[in-house]
Motif scaffolding. Structure first.
Motif, PDB file in Angstrom:
ATOM      1  N   UNK A  21       3.438  29.905 -24.171  1.00 38.50           N
ATOM      2  CA  UNK A  21       3.465  30.570 -22.982  1.00 38.50           C
ATOM      3  C   UNK A  21       3.561  29.808 -21.670  1.00 38.50           C
ATOM      4  N   UNK A  22       3.765  30.141 -20.723  1.00 34.93           N
ATOM      5  CA  UNK A  22       3.489  29.543 -19.452  1.00 34.93           C
ATOM      6  C   UNK A  22       2.316  30.134 -18.918  1.00 34.93           C
ATOM      7  N   UNK A  23       1.440  29.428 -17.769  1.00 35.39           N
ATOM      8  CA  UNK A  23       0.347  29.897 -17.369  1.00 35.39           C
ATOM      9  C   UNK A  23       0.412  31.207 -16.956  1.00 35.39           C
ATOM     10  N   UNK A  24       1.309  31.609 -15.980  1.00 42.39           N
ATOM     11  CA  UNK A  24       1.406  33.062 -15.519  1.00 42.39           C
ATOM     12  C   UNK A  24       1.389  34.070 -16.643  1.00 42.39           C
ATOM     13  N   UNK A  25       2.107  33.972 -17.661  1.00 43.40           N
ATOM     14  CA  UNK A  25       2.120  34.899 -18.740  1.00 43.40           C
ATOM     15  C   UNK A  25       0.924  35.014 -19.395  1.00 43.40           C
ATOM     16  N   UNK A  26       0.335  33.671 -19.739  1.00 47.35           N
ATOM     17  CA  UNK A  26      -0.808  33.811 -20.493  1.00 47.35           C
ATOM     18  C   UNK A  26      -1.956  34.453 -19.654  1.00 47.35           C
ATOM     19  N   UNK A  27      -2.287  34.180 -18.443  1.00 43.20           N
ATOM     20  CA  UNK A  27      -3.124  34.716 -17.640  1.00 43.20           C
ATOM     21  C   UNK A  27      -3.030  36.004 -17.354  1.00 43.20           C
ATOM     22  N   UNK A  28      -1.821  36.737 -17.030  1.00 47.62           N
ATOM     23  CA  UNK A  28      -1.503  38.172 -17.060  1.00 47.62           C
ATOM     24  C   UNK A  28      -2.070  38.856 -18.167  1.00 47.62           C
ATOM     25  N   UNK A  88     -13.446  38.299 -21.872  1.00 57.13           N
ATOM     26  CA  UNK A  88     -14.482  37.375 -21.063  1.00 57.13           C
ATOM     27  C   UNK A  88     -14.587  36.091 -21.508  1.00 57.13           C
ATOM     28  N   UNK A  89     -14.017  35.528 -22.754  1.00 55.82           N
ATOM     29  CA  UNK A  89     -14.348  34.299 -23.125  1.00 55.82           C
ATOM     30  C   UNK A  89     -13.271  33.359 -22.547  1.00 55.82           C
ATOM     31  N   UNK A  90     -13.206  32.139 -22.687  1.00 55.31           N
ATOM     32  CA  UNK A  90     -12.203  31.219 -21.875  1.00 55.31           C
ATOM     33  C   UNK A  90     -11.039  30.941 -22.957  1.00 55.31           C
ATOM     34  N   UNK A  91      -9.880  30.621 -22.431  1.00 55.54           N
ATOM     35  CA  UNK A  91      -8.711  30.184 -23.167  1.00 55.54           C
ATOM     36  C   UNK A  91      -8.168  28.837 -22.655  1.00 55.54           C
ATOM     37  N   UNK A  92      -7.711  28.072 -23.581  1.00 59.14           N
ATOM     38  CA  UNK A  92      -7.080  26.745 -23.311  1.00 59.14           C
ATOM     39  C   UNK A  92      -5.440  26.984 -23.376  1.00 59.14           C
ATOM     40  N   UNK A  93      -4.815  26.481 -22.408  1.00 62.50           N
ATOM     41  CA  UNK A  93      -3.219  26.543 -22.438  1.00 62.50           C
ATOM     42  C   UNK A  93      -2.792  25.321 -23.243  1.00 62.50           C
ATOM     43  N   UNK A  94      -1.983  25.887 -24.350  1.00 66.86           N
ATOM     44  CA  UNK A  94      -1.419  24.871 -25.201  1.00 66.86           C
ATOM     45  C   UNK A  94       0.145  25.212 -25.309  1.00 66.86           C
ATOM     46  N   UNK A 140      -9.960  30.753 -26.945  1.00 65.28           N
ATOM     47  CA  UNK A 140      -8.681  31.332 -27.087  1.00 65.28           C
ATOM     48  C   UNK A 140      -7.750  29.979 -27.024  1.00 65.28           C
ATOM     49  N   UNK A 141      -6.700  30.024 -27.701  1.00 63.66           N
ATOM     50  CA  UNK A 141      -5.886  28.849 -27.359  1.00 63.66           C
ATOM     51  C   UNK A 141      -4.518  29.463 -27.319  1.00 63.66           C
ATOM     52  N   UNK A 142      -3.981  29.507 -26.191  1.00 62.52           N
ATOM     53  CA  UNK A 142      -2.566  30.012 -25.879  1.00 62.52           C
ATOM     54  C   UNK A 142      -1.565  29.222 -26.353  1.00 62.52           C
ATOM     55  N   UNK A 164     -11.215  18.926 -35.389  1.00 67.77           N
ATOM     56  CA  UNK A 164     -10.704  17.888 -34.702  1.00 67.77           C
ATOM     57  C   UNK A 164     -11.664  17.979 -33.298  1.00 67.77           C
ATOM     58  N   UNK A 165     -11.461  16.962 -32.439  1.00 62.19           N
ATOM     59  CA  UNK A 165     -12.055  16.702 -31.088  1.00 62.19           C
ATOM     60  C   UNK A 165     -11.378  17.537 -30.260  1.00 62.19           C
ATOM     61  N   UNK A 166     -11.221  18.646 -30.165  1.00 62.16           N
ATOM     62  CA  UNK A 166     -10.504  19.576 -29.412  1.00 62.16           C
ATOM     63  C   UNK A 166     -10.597  19.679 -27.873  1.00 62.16           C
ATOM     64  N   UNK A 167      -9.552  19.513 -26.998  1.00 61.52           N
ATOM     65  CA  UNK A 167      -9.716  19.809 -25.708  1.00 61.52           C
ATOM     66  C   UNK A 167      -8.601  20.109 -24.937  1.00 61.52           C
ATOM     67  N   UNK A 168      -8.748  20.711 -23.947  1.00 65.72           N
ATOM     68  CA  UNK A 168      -7.675  21.163 -23.165  1.00 65.72           C
ATOM     69  C   UNK A 168      -7.842  21.935 -21.941  1.00 65.72           C
ATOM     70  N   UNK A 169      -6.570  22.007 -20.921  1.00 69.06           N
ATOM     71  CA  UNK A 169      -6.980  22.528 -19.685  1.00 69.06           C
ATOM     72  C   UNK A 169      -7.243  24.262 -19.867  1.00 69.06           C
ATOM     73  N   UNK A 170      -8.029  24.766 -19.393  1.00 71.18           N
ATOM     74  CA  UNK A 170      -8.517  26.125 -19.170  1.00 71.18           C
ATOM     75  C   UNK A 170      -7.418  27.016 -18.390  1.00 71.18           C
TER      76      UNK A 170
END
Length: 180
Positions: free
Chosen positions: A107-114, A121-127, A102-104, A45-51
């Motif tokens: 989770x909320x942002x704080x738990x995912x970031x922790x 070292x690669x990025x993750x999108x919050x979902x 990564x696609x989290x 799919x045309x995947x997109x999201x907030x890092x």
């Protein structure tokens, strides 16, 4: 009554068959994984999201690269077990035109970031709603799950269990070595 029961069974069988769709065209003989031959691969799919760290990710920016998409959650014990393996394979294959995302989920942002920070070292999108997985023709269905997309943006492999570096690196390298 028997006629109704027979019709119900037929309807259920037809519904279940229709739901498998693209997965039927792929090899599901390996436990926990699905491999699709190059001529049978469904498009991603045309995947997109907030890092997690801010900004946006668009899958289209990595067109022409192999993209490994890993669905994870900080609350998931197998996700914690595989995180070092994923980073190891990322480091070993990134010079071959392989990108990791990564696609989290849930989770909320704080738990995912922790959980994420300092481990990869690669990025993750919050979902947090887990909606991105639903867009795939062959959904991951479990957490953790990892999808390997070929250079044409098609689903080559879906792994519905934690990965281990030694075996997973072979899978990623095989897809990366394919002619475009």
């Amino acid at each position: 009554m028997r006629l109704r029961a027979g019709l119900a069974v037929l309807f259920l069988a037809a519904t279940l068959t229709a739901c498998t769709g693209k997965e039927d065209a792929c090899d599901t003989s390996s436990t926990g994984s699905i491999e699709c031959s190059a001529d049978e691969r469904p498009a991603a799919p045309s995947l997109s999201g907030e890092l997690l760290e801010g900004g946006r990710y668009e899958l289209s920016q990595d067109r022409g690269q192999v993209v490994v998409v890993n669905f994870w959650g900080s609350w998931c014990a197998p996700c914690r077990a595989e995180i070092d393996d994923l980073e190891q394979v990322y480091q070993a294959t990134k010079d071959q035109g392989v990108r990791f995302l990564g696609i989290n989920v849930r989770d909320d942002r704080d738990k995912a970031k922790a959980f994420h920070n300092g481990k990869v070292t690669y990025p993750s999108v919050l979902d947090p709603s887990s909606k991105l997985a639903l867009d795939f023709d062959i959904p991951p269905n479990t957490i953790p799950a990892t999808i390997v997309l070929d250079r044409k943006g098609r689903i080559a492999v879906v792994i519905r269990e934690a990965v281990q570096a030694a075996e997973f690196e072979k899978v990623v390298a095989r897809v990366a070595a394919e002619a475009t």
